[in-house]
Write an enzyme that holds these catalytic residues in place. Structure first.
Site, short mmCIF file in Angstrom:
data_model
loop_
_atom_site.label_atom_id
_atom_site.label_comp_id
_atom_site.label_asym_id
_atom_site.label_seq_id
_atom_site.Cartn_x
_atom_site.Cartn_y
_atom_site.Cartn_z
CE LYS A 44 20.95 -30.55 55.79
NZ LYS A 44 19.59 -30.55 55.35
CE1 TYR A 263 -0.41 -4.18 64.32
CE2 TYR A 263 1.23 -5.91 64.65
CZ TYR A 263 0.90 -4.60 64.31
OH TYR A 263 1.90 -3.75 63.94
#
Ligand SMILES: Cc1ncc(COP(=O)(O)O)c(C=O)c1O
Length: 369
Positions: A44, A263
């Protein structure tokens, strides 16, 4: 100048993820040797980020005899990748396309009498009765088992379904000694199925942790996802990691002590140093939550990622190392040469390795070897 040109030529020009399928093969063989039952390779989520078709074909070539997925679309993709062993899809909507499942030879799990009622209308199809064995997540809750079993028997007699298996899932398999209740629940469910007249060939319960630590849970088949790609959630076994994420240095700058980086200036340099910029960030799967803790392997040693991880880039403090644009940083790899691992990144981000391997961004180029 010569050194600069050489290093640019040697490095890849962009972030790249290399998938080493020999590691998936080696891990698969390990599980095949571990159990007397069958091994279902769970592929999956794009084979846990390793490529659904590649992971499925590799696992089958290494001895897995089943493939497990969570959706019909994934099951069809497995078939289209050329795999012909039985495939089970276990997280299907109630209106799953049963005819497509039957056409592609994909078994469906049945997690409630309601699902069964809808599925049998469009049968014949092969099913696995999916029992909730203690997670309150997927699967039929115990108070509905009797109704599920007797409806399944009726549908089987009517030629609408064939009950191939009975499955459960263990809630606390990473914890030693915690599988008793789940195992007993599954055995009880199988007994109920037999009393209803069903003869399921496969009882399956264990995933990676239980497969590695608790043989009493192996029953007729183990379903292995994380373990195939080198993740051992039980922390008991060293498996082989298949992923290597690299990125080239795109810019280098010398800065003074007291320079704010990135930042919010969440990092301020303590001394004059050299900063190297890598073009890989949280859009590529590096969790922003790892900011302030993460490291990469650059210039022959681990170096800290400084400042906040941005969407597309990170800054690495290389002190006085002669790092150049074009040099290659290893973001993570198997760890054999001292580079960070997927497990390290998970720890730095406060998550599990599964989230790192399934979270690599779509724009990262993939290479398979
Ligand atoms: C029902 C079921 N079986 C097997 C697996 C594979 O588990 P693991 O990755 O621990 O092997 C999963 C994964 O979540 C699952 O949901």
């Amino acid at each position: 100048m010569g050194a600069l040109v050489t290093s640019i030529r040697q490095a890849s020009a962009e972030p790249r993820l290399t998938v080493d399928l020999s590691a998936v093969a080696a891990n698969t063989r390990r599980f095949v040797e571990l159990t007397r039952g069958e091994v279902m390779a769970v592929v999956k989520a794009d084979g846990f980020g390793h490529g659904l078709g590649d992971a499925a074909r590799t696992a089958v070539a290494a001895g897995a005899t089943w493939i497990g997925v969570t959706s019909l679309a994934e099951g069809v993709a497995v078939r289209e990748s050329g795999v012909d062993v039985p495939v089970l899809s276990w997280l299907n909507p109630v209106d799953v396309d049963v005819r497509t499942a039957a056409r592609y030879g994909i078994d469906l799990s049945v997690p409630s009498p309601h699902h069964l009622a809808v599925i049998e209308q469009a049968g014949p199809v092969r099913v696995h009765l999916q029992l909730d064995t203690g997670m309150a997540r997927d699967g039929a809750s115990p108070d509905s088992w009797l109704a599920l079993m007797s409806a399944a028997r009726k549908a089987e007699l009517a030629g609408k379904i064939t009950v191939v298996g009975v499955m459960g899932h263990l809630p606390c398999a990473d914890t030693p000694g915690a599988n008793g209740p789940g195992r007993r629940a599954l055995i009880q469910g199988v007994e109920m199925a037999r009393q209803a007249g069903l003869r399921p060939k496969l009882r399956h319960l264990a995933a990676t942790s239980a497969a590695l630590t608790d043989p009493s849970t192996h029953l007729d088949m183990i379903r292995i996802g994380a373990g195939l790609v080198g993740i051992d959630p039980s922390g008991t076994t060293r498996l082989r990691s298949a992923l290597r994420l690299t990125a080239p240095v795109v810019q280098v700058r010398r800065v003074d002590a007291g320079t704010g980086v990135g930042y919010g200036h969440r990092h301020v340099t303590e001394r004059a140093t050299t900063l190297a910029l890598l073009p890989v960030g949280y859009a590529d799967g590096l969790p922003r939550a790892a900011s302030g803790r993460a490291e990469v392997f650059l210039g022959g040693r681990r170096r800290p990622v400084v400042g906040v991880i941005s969407m597309d880039q990170v800054v690495v403090d290389v002190e006085d190392d002669p790092v150049l644009p074009g040099d290659e940083a290893v973001v993570f790899g198997p760890g054999d040469d001292g580079e960070p691992t997927v497990g390290d990144w998970a720890r730095w981000a406060g998550t599990i390795p599964h989230e790192i391997v399934t979270g690599i961004g779509a724009r990262v180029r993939r290479f398979v070897r």
